[in-house]
Scaffold this motif. Structure first.
Motif, PDB file in Angstrom:
ATOM      1  N   UNK A  52      -1.261  -5.888 -10.707  1.00 29.21           N
ATOM      2  CA  UNK A  52      -1.440  -4.433 -10.755  1.00 29.21           C
ATOM      3  C   UNK A  52      -2.070  -3.938  -9.458  1.00 29.21           C
ATOM      4  N   UNK A  53      -3.094  -4.651  -8.985  1.00 29.44           N
ATOM      5  CA  UNK A  53      -3.722  -4.265  -7.727  1.00 29.44           C
ATOM      6  C   UNK A  53      -2.736  -4.370  -6.567  1.00 29.44           C
ATOM      7  N   UNK A  54      -1.922  -5.412  -6.586  1.00 29.82           N
ATOM      8  CA  UNK A  54      -0.914  -5.577  -5.535  1.00 29.82           C
ATOM      9  C   UNK A  54       0.075  -4.432  -5.509  1.00 29.82           C
ATOM     10  N   UNK A  55       0.521  -4.003  -6.681  1.00 30.05           N
ATOM     11  CA  UNK A  55       1.472  -2.884  -6.757  1.00 30.05           C
ATOM     12  C   UNK A  55       0.816  -1.596  -6.259  1.00 30.05           C
ATOM     13  N   UNK A  56      -0.435  -1.365  -6.679  1.00 23.74           N
ATOM     14  CA  UNK A  56      -1.153  -0.159  -6.236  1.00 23.74           C
ATOM     15  C   UNK A  56      -1.326  -0.170  -4.723  1.00 23.74           C
ATOM     16  N   UNK A  57      -1.753  -1.309  -4.184  1.00 21.06           N
ATOM     17  CA  UNK A  57      -1.935  -1.429  -2.731  1.00 21.06           C
ATOM     18  C   UNK A  57      -0.619  -1.204  -1.997  1.00 21.06           C
ATOM     19  N   UNK A  58       0.466  -1.729  -2.577  1.00 17.27           N
ATOM     20  CA  UNK A  58       1.773  -1.581  -1.936  1.00 17.27           C
ATOM     21  C   UNK A  58       2.207  -0.125  -1.900  1.00 17.27           C
ATOM     22  N   UNK A  59       2.045   0.578  -3.024  1.00 18.86           N
ATOM     23  CA  UNK A  59       2.430   1.991  -3.093  1.00 18.86           C
ATOM     24  C   UNK A  59       1.579   2.833  -2.147  1.00 18.86           C
ATOM     25  N   UNK A  60       0.250   2.626  -2.208  1.00 15.86           N
ATOM     26  CA  UNK A  60      -0.655   3.383  -1.340  1.00 15.86           C
ATOM     27  C   UNK A  60      -0.402   3.038   0.125  1.00 15.86           C
ATOM     28  N   UNK A  61      -0.168   1.766   0.408  1.00 18.02           N
ATOM     29  CA  UNK A  61       0.096   1.351   1.780  1.00 18.02           C
ATOM     30  C   UNK A  61       1.369   1.954   2.333  1.00 18.02           C
ATOM     31  N   UNK A  62       2.422   1.968   1.526  1.00 19.32           N
ATOM     32  CA  UNK A  62       3.682   2.579   1.958  1.00 19.32           C
ATOM     33  C   UNK A  62       3.512   4.074   2.182  1.00 19.32           C
ATOM     34  N   UNK A  63       2.771   4.730   1.276  1.00 16.88           N
ATOM     35  CA  UNK A  63       2.548   6.173   1.413  1.00 16.88           C
ATOM     36  C   UNK A  63       1.757   6.476   2.686  1.00 16.88           C
ATOM     37  N   UNK A  64       0.671   5.700   2.926  1.00 19.09           N
ATOM     38  CA  UNK A  64      -0.143   5.928   4.117  1.00 19.09           C
ATOM     39  C   UNK A  64       0.629   5.609   5.394  1.00 19.09           C
ATOM     40  N   UNK A  65       1.463   4.578   5.336  1.00 20.91           N
ATOM     41  CA  UNK A  65       2.251   4.216   6.515  1.00 20.91           C
ATOM     42  C   UNK A  65       3.246   5.315   6.862  1.00 20.91           C
ATOM     43  N   UNK A  66       3.898   5.849   5.835  1.00 17.58           N
ATOM     44  CA  UNK A  66       4.894   6.892   6.077  1.00 17.58           C
ATOM     45  C   UNK A  66       4.252   8.203   6.518  1.00 17.58           C
TER      46      UNK A  66
END
Length: 231
Positions: free
Chosen positions: A208-222
């Motif tokens: 769950x933490x990995x998915x959250x980090x991935x979503x937030x990371x993709x959003x921040x990167x974009x």
């Protein structure tokens, strides 16, 4: 409010570190090994507290040294303050890939220090728990290294918190040990049951933490790193 969220994030990262398979197994084995020759409940609990304190002190000192070292150099400090937000997205993506096991890292060779330190800690009595916690905090597995260097450290740099955030993280990495010490002191047969439940929880917590980090990371990167307007 942002600092409170950062402290909560550091606490969760510490808990997630402590219940990852390698650190959790090391924590449980270490505190069980250290406490098996002490005869009273108070000494077993004291061993758990000292072990946690040792881990907390190590991460606090390490965090203070790294954060202050980074912020003390004017050029590096300027670069970090200017580009940290740009780097947070990609860093979160890398950490998410480790948590989701999309990126495999080699285990640290320093993990072999664990068994040697356990035997030395036993000879040191109850204070060996403090030494054991302090030393084993440095024997990072890939997951714990990714969480410390990839998430906690950037968070501490971003908020210029060389003491509080690393201290909270360090305390959280040893918090489950206090729980297991309590179980060990009053009912040793409950430790195995608690370990199995915690191991099951770790699998879902990590995903769950990995998915959250991935979503937030993709959003921040974009949005931050690449400047893409999503909304």
């Amino acid at each position: 409010m942002e600092l409170v969220i950062a402290i909560g994030t550091a606490f969760w990262l510490g808990v997630l570190t402590s219940i990852s398979p390698c650190p959790l197994a090391t924590n449980i084995a270490a505190i069980s090994f250290t406490s098996r020759k002490v005869g009273s409940v108070s000494r077993v609990l004291a061993a758990g507290f000292l072990y946690t304190l040792g881990r907390m002190l190590t991460y606090t000192v390490l965090g203070m040294m790294l954060v202050r070292g980074m912020m003390a150099a004017p050029a590096l400090s300027h670069v970090l303050q200017k580009y940290m937000n740009l780097l947070m997205g990609p860093l979160l993506i890398l950490v998410a890939m480790v948590l989701l096991e999309l990126l495999k890292l080699r285990p640290s060779s320093r993990a072999s220090l664990g068994s040697a330190m356990q035997s030395r800690a036993e000879r040191s009595g109850i204070w060996g728990a403090f030494i054991l916690g302090a030393v084993l905090a440095l024997t990072m597995c890939p997951t714990s290294a990714a969480l410390f260097f990839g998430s906690m450290l950037p968070l501490a740099v971003q908020f210029k918190s060389g003491f509080l955030i690393p201290a909270v993280y360090g305390f959280a990495t040893g918090l489950p040990v206090l729980v297991f010490s309590f179980l060990l002191a009053f009912s040793a047969n409950k430790v195995a049951k608690a370990y199995n439940k915690l191991a099951d929880f770790e699998v879902w917590a990590q995903r769950i933490t990995g998915v959250i980090f991935l979503v937030v990371g993709l959003f921040m990167t974009l949005t931050i790193s690449l400047g893409v307007k999503i909304i």
